[in-house]
Design an enzyme around this catalytic site. Sequence first.
Site, PDB file in Angstrom:
ATOM      1  N   VAL A 266     -20.004 -58.567   7.270  1.00  0.00           N
ATOM      2  CA  VAL A 266     -20.765 -58.058   6.014  1.00  0.00           C
ATOM      3  C   VAL A 266     -21.407 -56.788   6.455  1.00  0.00           C
ATOM      4  O   VAL A 266     -21.808 -55.968   5.774  1.00  0.00           O
ATOM      5  CB  VAL A 266     -21.522 -59.037   5.309  1.00  0.00           C
ATOM      6  CG1 VAL A 266     -22.395 -58.865   4.414  1.00  0.00           C
ATOM      7  CG2 VAL A 266     -20.751 -60.320   4.817  1.00  0.00           C
ATOM      8  N   ALA A 267     -22.291 -56.994   7.459  1.00  0.00           N
ATOM      9  CA  ALA A 267     -23.242 -55.767   7.998  1.00  0.00           C
ATOM     10  C   ALA A 267     -22.566 -54.571   8.267  1.00  0.00           C
ATOM     11  O   ALA A 267     -23.066 -53.444   8.306  1.00  0.00           O
ATOM     12  CB  ALA A 267     -24.510 -56.247   8.879  1.00  0.00           C
ATOM     13  N   ILE A 269     -19.234 -53.564   7.716  1.00  0.00           N
ATOM     14  CA  ILE A 269     -18.638 -52.634   6.736  1.00  0.00           C
ATOM     15  C   ILE A 269     -19.527 -52.234   5.518  1.00  0.00           C
ATOM     16  O   ILE A 269     -20.082 -52.709   5.007  1.00  0.00           O
ATOM     17  CB  ILE A 269     -17.499 -53.737   6.155  1.00  0.00           C
ATOM     18  CG1 ILE A 269     -16.578 -54.554   7.108  1.00  0.00           C
ATOM     19  CG2 ILE A 269     -16.730 -52.754   4.969  1.00  0.00           C
ATOM     20  CD1 ILE A 269     -15.756 -55.322   6.690  1.00  0.00           C
ATOM     21  N   GLU A 271     -19.534 -51.327   2.685  1.00  0.00           N
ATOM     22  CA  GLU A 271     -19.041 -51.417   1.480  1.00  0.00           C
ATOM     23  C   GLU A 271     -19.734 -50.757   0.385  1.00  0.00           C
ATOM     24  O   GLU A 271     -19.130 -50.492  -0.770  1.00  0.00           O
ATOM     25  CB  GLU A 271     -19.055 -53.041   0.925  1.00  0.00           C
ATOM     26  CG  GLU A 271     -20.247 -53.565   0.814  1.00  0.00           C
ATOM     27  CD  GLU A 271     -21.084 -54.107   2.021  1.00  0.00           C
ATOM     28  OE1 GLU A 271     -22.411 -54.462   1.679  1.00  0.00           O
ATOM     29  OE2 GLU A 271     -20.559 -53.882   3.154  1.00  0.00           O
ATOM     30  N   ASP A 313     -15.886 -12.182 -14.322  1.00  0.00           N
ATOM     31  CA  ASP A 313     -15.713 -11.098 -15.519  1.00  0.00           C
ATOM     32  C   ASP A 313     -17.070 -10.214 -15.447  1.00  0.00           C
ATOM     33  O   ASP A 313     -17.980 -10.705 -15.018  1.00  0.00           O
ATOM     34  CB  ASP A 313     -15.707 -11.909 -16.790  1.00  0.00           C
ATOM     35  CG  ASP A 313     -14.440 -12.330 -17.112  1.00  0.00           C
ATOM     36  OD1 ASP A 313     -13.434 -12.081 -16.639  1.00  0.00           O
ATOM     37  OD2 ASP A 313     -14.292 -13.548 -17.831  1.00  0.00           O
ATOM     38  N   ASP A 642     -13.024 -16.917 -20.503  1.00  0.00           N
ATOM     39  CA  ASP A 642     -13.505 -17.219 -21.581  1.00  0.00           C
ATOM     40  C   ASP A 642     -12.532 -17.371 -22.732  1.00  0.00           C
ATOM     41  O   ASP A 642     -12.762 -17.915 -23.709  1.00  0.00           O
ATOM     42  CB  ASP A 642     -14.766 -16.371 -22.062  1.00  0.00           C
ATOM     43  CG  ASP A 642     -14.319 -15.109 -22.394  1.00  0.00           C
ATOM     44  OD1 ASP A 642     -13.006 -14.735 -22.112  1.00  0.00           O
ATOM     45  OD2 ASP A 642     -15.284 -14.140 -22.495  1.00  0.00           O
ATOM     46  N   ASP A 646      -6.859 -17.013 -20.593  1.00  0.00           N
ATOM     47  CA  ASP A 646      -7.363 -17.165 -19.252  1.00  0.00           C
ATOM     48  C   ASP A 646      -7.361 -18.778 -18.844  1.00  0.00           C
ATOM     49  O   ASP A 646      -7.547 -18.814 -17.459  1.00  0.00           O
ATOM     50  CB  ASP A 646      -9.186 -17.009 -19.401  1.00  0.00           C
ATOM     51  CG  ASP A 646      -9.760 -15.465 -19.559  1.00  0.00           C
ATOM     52  OD1 ASP A 646      -9.074 -14.812 -18.697  1.00  0.00           O
ATOM     53  OD2 ASP A 646     -10.788 -15.399 -20.003  1.00  0.00           O
ATOM     54  N   ASN A 736     -29.186 -55.937   6.911  1.00  0.00           N
ATOM     55  CA  ASN A 736     -28.559 -55.132   6.126  1.00  0.00           C
ATOM     56  C   ASN A 736     -28.684 -54.863   4.636  1.00  0.00           C
ATOM     57  O   ASN A 736     -28.469 -53.686   4.163  1.00  0.00           O
ATOM     58  CB  ASN A 736     -26.803 -55.677   5.958  1.00  0.00           C
ATOM     59  CG  ASN A 736     -25.787 -55.073   5.668  1.00  0.00           C
ATOM     60  OD1 ASN A 736     -25.654 -53.907   6.169  1.00  0.00           O
ATOM     61  ND2 ASN A 736     -25.368 -55.538   4.656  1.00  0.00           N
ATOM     62  N   ASP A 740     -30.333 -50.601   4.179  1.00  0.00           N
ATOM     63  CA  ASP A 740     -29.326 -49.792   3.833  1.00  0.00           C
ATOM     64  C   ASP A 740     -29.226 -48.904   2.620  1.00  0.00           C
ATOM     65  O   ASP A 740     -29.402 -47.803   2.467  1.00  0.00           O
ATOM     66  CB  ASP A 740     -27.969 -50.361   3.791  1.00  0.00           C
ATOM     67  CG  ASP A 740     -27.222 -50.981   5.186  1.00  0.00           C
ATOM     68  OD1 ASP A 740     -28.013 -50.224   6.193  1.00  0.00           O
ATOM     69  OD2 ASP A 740     -26.070 -51.211   5.147  1.00  0.00           O
TER      70      ASP A 740
END
Length: 903
Positions: A266-267, A269, A271, A313, A642, A646, A736, A740
Amino acid sequence: MKVDAHQGLPSDEAARRLETHGPNRLAEAPGRSFFQMVWDQITEPLVLILIGAALLSAVLGEWADVVVILAIVILNALLGASQEQRAEASLAALKKMGAPTARVLRDGRVREVPAEELVPGDVILLEAGDSVPADARILESASLRTDEAALTGESEPVEKGHRPLDPEKVHGLGDLGNLVFNGTTVAYGRGRAVVYATGMETALGQIAGLLADEPQEQTPLQRRMGEVGRTLGLAAGVLVLLVFGMGLIRGEELITMLLTAVSLAVAAIPEGLPAIVTIVLALGVQRMAARRAIIRRLPAVETLGTATVIASDKTGTLTLNRMTVTHLVTAEGELDLSDGSSEAAAAQGAPAVAAVPEVTGPDGVLAPTVAWLVAGGALANDSRLEEEDGTVRAIGDPTETALLAVARRLGVSLSRLDRAFPRVAELPFDSDRKRMTTFHRPEAGAEDLVPGITQLGELVAFTKGAPDVVIERCQSILGPDGVRPLKDEDRQKLLAANERLAGQALRVLAAACRAWPAVPDPLEPETAEDELIFLGLMGMLDPPRPEVAQAIREAKGAGIRTIMVTGDHAITAAAIAKRLELVDPGQEPEIISGRELETIDDETLKEKVRTVSVFARVSPEHKLRIVRALKDNGAVVAVTGDGVNDAPALKGADIGCAMGITGTDVSRSAADMVLADDNYATIVSAVREGRVIYANIRKAIHYLLSCNIGEIVAIFFGIALGLGSPLTPIQILWVNLVTDGLPALALGVEPAEPGVMERRPRSPKESIFSGGLGWQMLWQGAMIGFLTLGLYWWGLMYLTPGEARTLAFATLAFTQLAHSFNVRSTHASLFQIGWFSNRALLLAVAASALLQVTVLAVPFLAPFFDVVPLSILDLELLLVATVTPWVVVELYKAIRRWVVKEA
């Protein structure tokens, strides 16, 4: 519909109808609720494994672990869902920024309102390039044709008119020639229509169930981050299996190793990385919107940082697009209407001439040649001047409003002119023809305004357009003694006058006329705009925007080349180019005209675009060729546009920039970005912001992945070396959670580093980990991991196991928080960029640190997190370990700066 077609709905009635009928929009699928987002977070595979581990702990009677694991799962789910909700809200706000508008007649005045606010009974105005905002019945039209391919599949534009239809000839939507439909676009002409259906009641709404909303396009960076996340997940999975296996081999308990392995996964990856990238992108786009650059497609943010060429332009983008007529040229000679204040008047937005010299006769009547000329410019015109509270407001094209203004200042009553010359037909302006023509029937009062006009015939057609094009189609000229043949000598003089005025950076238009017994049938430009009587030239000033020269210099310093692509005269373009320093001072710009473009092949053009900075008298098709040639040379091109035509160039460019003020709906829908102020400097500002956003995303990635590497290194080598895991599963999950999200988001709003616009554009193929970022993440993450492991080993040697683990737990959390300051710049010292220049990061680190201190210091929480009180010596070691990453990275940066300086 109970509405006056000439006054429109009163505002209060429109508000009442909006409440009755609801907003003019198609029903959308309901978004995911916050509960659904939380549920999706909880049902992630790894989180389900954690919940399973918590249940196993409950079976074994480890109730403290159960409480903490479930609390962390819930907190993590709430944090993830809130980030996701914030990302979706940001993207919804971006979608709202690009919402279409409609020109509507209310309270007798033309207003521009959000298309969502249209109601049945509203009188809308349509012209070429507009998206039709609702289903409406046509009240009046002029050569109106709509593109209904999106609705009916009809490939050719459909002719529209106001006449009633024969019901027996109506077999489908395509046969309803007096109606226009929501979702279609005006391909040609103009019209006025009354809305009869909005929202789900429109033809488009009735088939909305078959349609899907356009999916939110992911940027290449988001896709790469998803791939990085999956790759890291796979690598983390392998490491987790190794950790789990080694732990069992060394005799660790099964439940402990299972929890450790899952917690580490879990820590490890990241996610939350895709959500953080999306939020940082969205926040950056909102900052861009505040600077008048509205991003319509998220990938454009990333592309902006790689732009190497801006093809702009001239009119309205490099210049103010606030025209002031300063010169009139007739067969009698040239009239200078300026007193030196024209540029100042234009800069203040006043669409008027400055001072009016003697252009009238002894009786105060306007000289006939001048009267015919200014009347022609005012009648062959789709714009208007409205007076409100003593202030004249220009509505429409600035060039056309300048023609109205000069007539008004010369004493011509515009309202009388409109009544005396009602329009009966027209050939709208076309960028390929470079002219427009309107047909008028002179009525009572016409002779007073334009002496001799009634002697021409039943109808008078006025043509205005590019001088070279109009002069070419003239065979007579109006002089003081009436109409006479146009000689070659006259043509040369007029063309010379045109070049002289254009050389003074004036925009020049020509006006001509022709008598007709009736409107030509068929009404075709080749016949209706031939054998004309030349009336004169009108020169007007459109001064450069004061901020553009500096913006061009800034772009040049950033390695971005600016080229001018204009439909204007070559001499005018050259004068503006020199004033804006598109070429080096003292140099004459090399110019390629539209005609020259048609004679050179693509390979030659590829070579030419490397050095040529000005393209004049070009059509939209030429612009597309220029864009393709630049891209073939490897350039990343931002192009402005414009008009309807275009759209191909805007789509073909890497970054299409449509005009927010003068742009058509078609050009805006084809573009990646809309310039709300039509200003070149806004493009440069957006490029700068795009570079900052990309740099900040790299910082967030740098921080998250280096912290993940640190956690993996500490736990993997702790078990591999036989020391056991330095952290419990609960501690891993907690670190984590608190270190994070908040710091990574705060890094996403990091202010621009000095010199961000002094670097060359990065390559679009460049890796997110380029410039040594990947290496820095590895060694800095390893440093955090080994610091944690080192203090854990020292604790095992001289303290109790509980103190050792608590010390490792605190070290990992605080070193990661300290490291967040390191990633603010890969090369500049914190003392250079300022400790307090990112207050969001200070608050994020303070909040995370406070949570960590609470866990360590509150006795009630100690059993849940397996922590014990730390001694003074422990705290001193913790302090040293916390500042070590900052000291080491500062030394690394100093050495790197010295090496670069010496090189």
